[in-house]
Design a protein around this motif. Structure first.
Motif, PDB file in Angstrom:
ATOM      1  N   PHE A   1       0.798  -1.243  -0.059  1.00 58.05           N
ATOM      2  CA  PHE A   1       0.064  -0.057   0.129  1.00 58.05           C
ATOM      3  C   PHE A   1       0.923   1.340   0.080  1.00 58.05           C
ATOM      4  N   CYS A   2       1.724   1.407   0.887  1.00 60.22           N
ATOM      5  CA  CYS A   2       2.653   2.555   0.935  1.00 60.22           C
ATOM      6  C   CYS A   2       3.512   2.653  -0.271  1.00 60.22           C
TER       7      CYS A   2
ATOM      8  N   ASN B   1       1.402   3.652  -3.210  1.00 61.35           N
ATOM      9  CA  ASN B   1       0.983   5.417  -3.188  1.00 61.35           C
ATOM     10  C   ASN B   1       2.102   6.248  -2.724  1.00 61.35           C
ATOM     11  N   GLU B   2       3.250   5.724  -2.978  1.00 58.78           N
ATOM     12  CA  GLU B   2       4.573   6.563  -2.907  1.00 58.78           C
ATOM     13  C   GLU B   2       4.417   7.114  -1.693  1.00 58.78           C
TER      14      GLU B   2
ATOM     15  N   CYS C   1       1.599   2.546   7.809  1.00 59.73           N
ATOM     16  CA  CYS C   1       0.364   2.786   7.528  1.00 59.73           C
ATOM     17  C   CYS C   1      -0.670   2.010   8.663  1.00 59.73           C
TER      18      CYS C   1
ATOM     19  N   SER D   1       2.299  -2.166  -6.907  1.00 58.81           N
ATOM     20  CA  SER D   1       1.239  -1.666  -7.406  1.00 58.81           C
ATOM     21  C   SER D   1      -0.051  -2.449  -8.084  1.00 58.81           C
TER      22      SER D   1
ATOM     23  N   ASN E   1      -1.783  -3.732  -5.022  1.00 53.20           N
ATOM     24  CA  ASN E   1      -2.588  -2.927  -4.316  1.00 53.20           C
ATOM     25  C   ASN E   1      -3.773  -2.497  -5.317  1.00 53.20           C
ATOM     26  N   GLU E   2      -3.772  -2.471  -6.695  1.00 54.39           N
ATOM     27  CA  GLU E   2      -4.989  -2.149  -7.431  1.00 54.39           C
ATOM     28  C   GLU E   2      -5.976  -3.242  -7.297  1.00 54.39           C
TER      29      GLU E   2
END
Length: 111
Positions: free
Chosen positions: A32-33, A36-37, A84, A105, A108-109
């Motif tokens: 996640f981190c 989302n950079e 997070c 990513s 995460n998507e």
């Protein structure tokens, strides 16, 4: 790089009951981190201070039992990201390219 659905699902499985794998890692990533950079997406296993306990839920509240401290309650505990606080941690002992943001990513998507 383009990741297949099967690769993404298989990679995601390394986020659960991952205490042994995470503790055997030199570096961990929170998908996640990273996706989302956010700062702190990569960290050493010792930075993890909370673990989801696979032993179950609190009898009164029904909440999952958390363990604070750098050591999990069991080898089947799930690492919580120290930044997070999501259970989206993958260690490099998984054999996955955790520094490849395209993979993180994609996970995460999907999830």
């Amino acid at each position: 790089m383009t990741w297949t659905e099967a690769q993404i699902v298989q990679a995601h499985e390394h986020c659960f009951e991952n205490a042994q794998e995470v503790q055997a890692s030199a570096q961990c990533a929170c998908y996640f981190c990273a996706a989302n950079e956010l700062p702190g997406a990569y960290f050493e296993p010792g930075a993890i201070t909370e673990w989801l306990n696979p032993a179950g839920r609190d009898a009164k509240t029904g909440a999952e039992i958390l363990r604070s401290g750098s050591k999990p309650l069991s080898d089947r505990a799930t690492a919580i990201c120290p930044n997070c606080t999501f259970d989206m941690v993958i260690g490099d002992a998984s054999g996955l390219p955790i520094t490849d943001r395209s993979l993180l990513s994609a996970i995460n998507e999907r999830f």
